[in-house]
Design a protein around this motif. Structure first.
Motif, PDB file in Angstrom:
ATOM      1  N   SER A   1       0.870  -1.194  -0.067  1.00 59.37           N
ATOM      2  CA  SER A   1      -0.045  -0.060   0.052  1.00 59.37           C
ATOM      3  C   SER A   1       0.743   1.281   0.005  1.00 59.37           C
ATOM      4  O   SER A   1       1.697   1.317   0.920  1.00 59.37           O
ATOM      5  CB  SER A   1      -0.750  -0.025   1.278  1.00 59.37           C
TER       6      SER A   1
ATOM      7  N   GLN B   1      -1.476  -2.058  -6.162  1.00 63.07           N
ATOM      8  CA  GLN B   1      -1.194  -2.245  -4.555  1.00 63.07           C
ATOM      9  C   GLN B   1      -1.540  -3.770  -4.347  1.00 63.07           C
ATOM     10  O   GLN B   1      -2.916  -4.240  -4.916  1.00 63.07           O
ATOM     11  CB  GLN B   1      -1.971  -1.249  -3.876  1.00 63.07           C
TER      12      GLN B   1
ATOM     13  N   GLY C   1      -2.188  -4.692  -1.242  1.00 63.12           N
ATOM     14  CA  GLY C   1      -2.938  -4.528  -0.109  1.00 63.12           C
ATOM     15  C   GLY C   1      -3.446  -3.032   0.079  1.00 63.12           C
ATOM     16  O   GLY C   1      -3.548  -2.515   1.065  1.00 63.12           O
TER      17      GLY C   1
ATOM     18  N   LYS D   1      -5.481  -0.045   0.783  1.00 64.72           N
ATOM     19  CA  LYS D   1      -6.629   0.295   2.078  1.00 64.72           C
ATOM     20  C   LYS D   1      -7.472   1.320   1.534  1.00 64.72           C
ATOM     21  O   LYS D   1      -7.161   2.287   1.242  1.00 64.72           O
ATOM     22  CB  LYS D   1      -5.631   0.471   3.352  1.00 64.72           C
TER      23      LYS D   1
ATOM     24  N   ARG E   1     -11.145   3.541   3.331  1.00 64.59           N
ATOM     25  CA  ARG E   1     -11.517   3.867   4.466  1.00 64.59           C
ATOM     26  C   ARG E   1     -12.494   3.049   4.918  1.00 64.59           C
ATOM     27  O   ARG E   1     -13.040   2.084   4.572  1.00 64.59           O
ATOM     28  CB  ARG E   1     -12.708   5.245   4.094  1.00 64.59           C
TER      29      ARG E   1
ATOM     30  N   TRP F   1      -9.047  -1.721  -0.902  1.00 65.30           N
ATOM     31  CA  TRP F   1      -9.203  -0.791  -2.169  1.00 65.30           C
ATOM     32  C   TRP F   1      -8.468  -1.748  -3.169  1.00 65.30           C
ATOM     33  O   TRP F   1      -7.316  -1.856  -3.281  1.00 65.30           O
ATOM     34  CB  TRP F   1      -8.386   0.482  -1.859  1.00 65.30           C
TER      35      TRP F   1
ATOM     36  N   TRP G   1      -2.672   5.185  -7.921  1.00 67.95           N
ATOM     37  CA  TRP G   1      -2.525   4.900  -6.662  1.00 67.95           C
ATOM     38  C   TRP G   1      -1.345   5.708  -5.859  1.00 67.95           C
ATOM     39  O   TRP G   1      -0.293   5.012  -6.385  1.00 67.95           O
ATOM     40  CB  TRP G   1      -2.478   3.169  -6.567  1.00 67.95           C
TER      41      TRP G   1
ATOM     42  N   SER H   1       0.436   8.012  -2.622  1.00 69.09           N
ATOM     43  CA  SER H   1       0.083   8.922  -1.550  1.00 69.09           C
ATOM     44  C   SER H   1       1.200  10.129  -1.129  1.00 69.09           C
ATOM     45  O   SER H   1       2.408   9.938  -1.623  1.00 69.09           O
ATOM     46  CB  SER H   1       0.557   7.840  -0.307  1.00 69.09           C
TER      47      SER H   1
ATOM     48  N   ASP I   1     -15.131  11.475  -1.345  1.00 67.32           N
ATOM     49  CA  ASP I   1     -14.959  10.642  -2.341  1.00 67.32           C
ATOM     50  C   ASP I   1     -15.366  11.433  -3.774  1.00 67.32           C
ATOM     51  O   ASP I   1     -16.053  12.403  -3.614  1.00 67.32           O
ATOM     52  CB  ASP I   1     -16.447   9.845  -2.527  1.00 67.32           C
TER      53      ASP I   1
ATOM     54  N   LYS J   1     -18.606   6.103  -8.067  1.00 67.30           N
ATOM     55  CA  LYS J   1     -17.272   6.619  -7.518  1.00 67.30           C
ATOM     56  C   LYS J   1     -16.336   6.308  -8.413  1.00 67.30           C
ATOM     57  O   LYS J   1     -15.995   5.498  -8.970  1.00 67.30           O
ATOM     58  CB  LYS J   1     -16.917   5.789  -6.129  1.00 67.30           C
TER      59      LYS J   1
ATOM     60  N   GLY K   1     -11.263   7.702  -4.350  1.00 63.89           N
ATOM     61  CA  GLY K   1     -11.425   7.648  -2.655  1.00 63.89           C
ATOM     62  C   GLY K   1     -10.086   8.061  -2.297  1.00 63.89           C
ATOM     63  O   GLY K   1      -8.947   7.925  -2.869  1.00 63.89           O
ATOM     64  N   ILE K   2     -10.215   8.795  -0.980  1.00 63.51           N
ATOM     65  CA  ILE K   2      -9.211   9.296  -0.418  1.00 63.51           C
ATOM     66  C   ILE K   2      -8.919   8.746   1.195  1.00 63.51           C
ATOM     67  O   ILE K   2     -10.072   8.672   1.800  1.00 63.51           O
ATOM     68  CB  ILE K   2      -9.129  10.646  -0.304  1.00 63.51           C
TER      69      ILE K   2
ATOM     70  N   ILE L   1      -4.528   8.549  -2.094  1.00 64.97           N
ATOM     71  CA  ILE L   1      -5.528   8.888  -3.385  1.00 64.97           C
ATOM     72  C   ILE L   1      -5.399   7.806  -4.260  1.00 64.97           C
ATOM     73  O   ILE L   1      -4.528   7.320  -4.976  1.00 64.97           O
ATOM     74  CB  ILE L   1      -5.199  10.172  -3.853  1.00 64.97           C
TER      75      ILE L   1
HETATM   76  C1  BTN Z   1     -11.715   4.981   0.219  1.00 65.73           C
HETATM   77  O1  BTN Z   1     -12.028   4.047   0.769  1.00 65.73           O
HETATM   78  O2  BTN Z   1     -12.531   5.667  -0.587  1.00 65.73           O
HETATM   79  C2  BTN Z   1     -10.246   5.308   0.243  1.00 65.73           C
HETATM   80  C3  BTN Z   1      -9.463   4.808  -0.613  1.00 65.73           C
HETATM   81  C4  BTN Z   1      -8.188   5.112  -0.755  1.00 65.73           C
HETATM   82  C5  BTN Z   1      -7.129   4.564  -1.663  1.00 65.73           C
HETATM   83  C6  BTN Z   1      -5.846   4.802  -1.909  1.00 65.73           C
HETATM   84  S1  BTN Z   1      -4.908   4.110  -3.082  1.00 65.73           S
HETATM   85  C7  BTN Z   1      -3.357   5.005  -2.787  1.00 65.73           C
HETATM   86  C8  BTN Z   1      -3.450   4.893  -1.135  1.00 65.73           C
HETATM   87  N1  BTN Z   1      -2.858   3.602  -0.717  1.00 65.73           N
HETATM   88  C9  BTN Z   1      -3.912   2.799  -0.073  1.00 65.73           C
HETATM   89  O3  BTN Z   1      -3.636   1.639   0.401  1.00 65.73           O
HETATM   90  N2  BTN Z   1      -5.146   3.476   0.080  1.00 65.73           N
HETATM   91  C10 BTN Z   1      -4.820   4.825  -0.691  1.00 65.73           C
END
Ligand code: BTN
Length: 335
Positions: free
Chosen positions: A100, A124, A126, A128, A130, A135, A144, A146, A188, A195, A198-199, A217
């Motif tokens: 991630s 990714q 794994g 993640k 919210r 994800w 993908w 951060s 979102d 959608k 997601g962030i 993001i």
């Molecule tokens: C949501 O659930 O709406 C949030 C999703 C966030 C996904 C991004 S992808 C890049 C970053 N790394 C992760 O593991 N999650 C965020």
């Protein structure tokens, strides 16, 4: 004829790219100049900027320019060439595959990575979401990434960072694709009720000091189709626009919008909030949420200065929601 001087080079570059994308054959410098209302020199400069971002643009005497190849690769060189930020994304770490990017950003934060560092992956394993969700982050089609921030402020002041990130993504999508993207509170990004982004924002702080904030993001950019169970709720920019979208261009735009918004927010938070509210699809709609284990519905009426969703209940009372799942009528198939 030339356009007004206030227009930035980035938008000319976008327009040149879009024009070439829409015209599969050769387009003369004269035509570009006349259609986009900029000088031939500006066209030539922007063609070269696009080339340095990885676009292959053929140029033939007496015929003009033709877009031959748009980069779909993500590399530090491509990201950095054409990136117009001060700090955001200037320190970039790219991965073919990683668990991630949020997890990696947090690991690197502990190892001392600097403010604005960008962590981005093709895939990714794994990813993640919210509220502890997974994800899905397949290879090659999405963005993908951060961003690591080390804000010099108290924890309470950073709670709005996640809303500001949503605003940056929404404005960037609108600018580059013209798709009517909106924000579902808190962050979102939706198009036509589905959608597209997601962030996930994570933070490490002490009572009076922020160690770091990681803003993760995930954007469905060029996904062509979704599994049946997801297709009611999820969409991609490609599906909405009917054609592929250049991932690096979008990333660069988001990074520069996010940097601008964070800086403007310090000076004029009300103006930035007003901009957020105009794009917030949750406002003036019926929303559903859980309060003290009881499912409730109400009308979303405002966003508070602390970034909470303010809702008016049937009895007229106002409640501020600051976390958890809030469903919105008409969004993600909600009735
Ligand atoms: C949501 O659930 O709406 C949030 C999703 C966030 C996904 C991004 S992808 C890049 C970053 N790394 C992760 O593991 N999650 C965020």
């Amino acid at each position: 004829m030339t356009k007004d001087k206030g227009r930035d080079c980035m938008s000319t570059k976008d327009e040149v790219l879009k024009y070439l994308q829409n015209h599969q054959q050769y387009v003369s410098g004269e035509e570009l100049s006349e259609q986009l209302l900029v000088s031939r020199t500006a066209i030539w400069k922007n063609i070269n900027t696009l080339r340095s971002s990885g676009y292959e643009i053929e140029s033939v005497t007496n015929r003009g320019y033709r877009l031959v190849f748009s980069p779909n690769t993500i590399s530090p060189e491509i990201i950095l060439s054409g990136l117009k930020t001060k700090a955001m994304g200037k320190n970039v770490f790219c991965f073919d595959s990683i668990d991630s990017t949020n997890a990696q950003a947090k690991r690197q934060a502990l190892a001392g990575a600097s403010n604005g560092s960008l962590f981005i992956a093709e895939q990714q394993t794994g990813g993640k979401g919210r509220l502890g969700r997974v994800w899905a982050s397949p290879s090659g089609t999405g963005l993908w990434f951060s961003v690591l921030l080390r804000p010099d402020s108290l924890p309470v002041q950073v709670t709005n960072i996640t809303l500001l990130a949503g605003l940056a993504v929404c404005l960037s999508i609108r600018k580059l694709t013209k798709a009517p993207a909106m924000i579902k509170w808190p962050n979102d990004i939706v198009i036509g009720g589905k959608k597209v982004c997601g962030i996930l924002t994570e933070m490490a702080a002490e009572i009076d000091r922020i160690e770091y904030v990681v803003v993760g993001i995930g954007i469905n950019v060029n996904t062509e189709n979704f599994p049946e169970e997801l297709s009611v709720k999820a969409t991609s920019l490609r599906v909405e626009c009917g054609k592929p979208v250049a991932r690096v261009e979008l990333l660069q735009e988001i990074l520069s919008e996010f940097e601008r918004i964070l800086s403007d927010y310090t000076d004029r938070p009300e103006a930035i909030f007003a901009e957020y509210k105009t794009l917030c699809v949750s406002l003036n709609r019926t929303v559903g949420f859980v309060r003290n284990k009881e499912p409730l519905t109400a009308t979303a009426v405002d966003i508070s200065p602390a970034g909470e969703l303010v809702v008016r209940c049937g009895n007229g009372s106002l409640i501020s929601i600051n976390s958890g799942e809030v469903t919105v009528q008409g969004i993600y198939g909600q009735t």
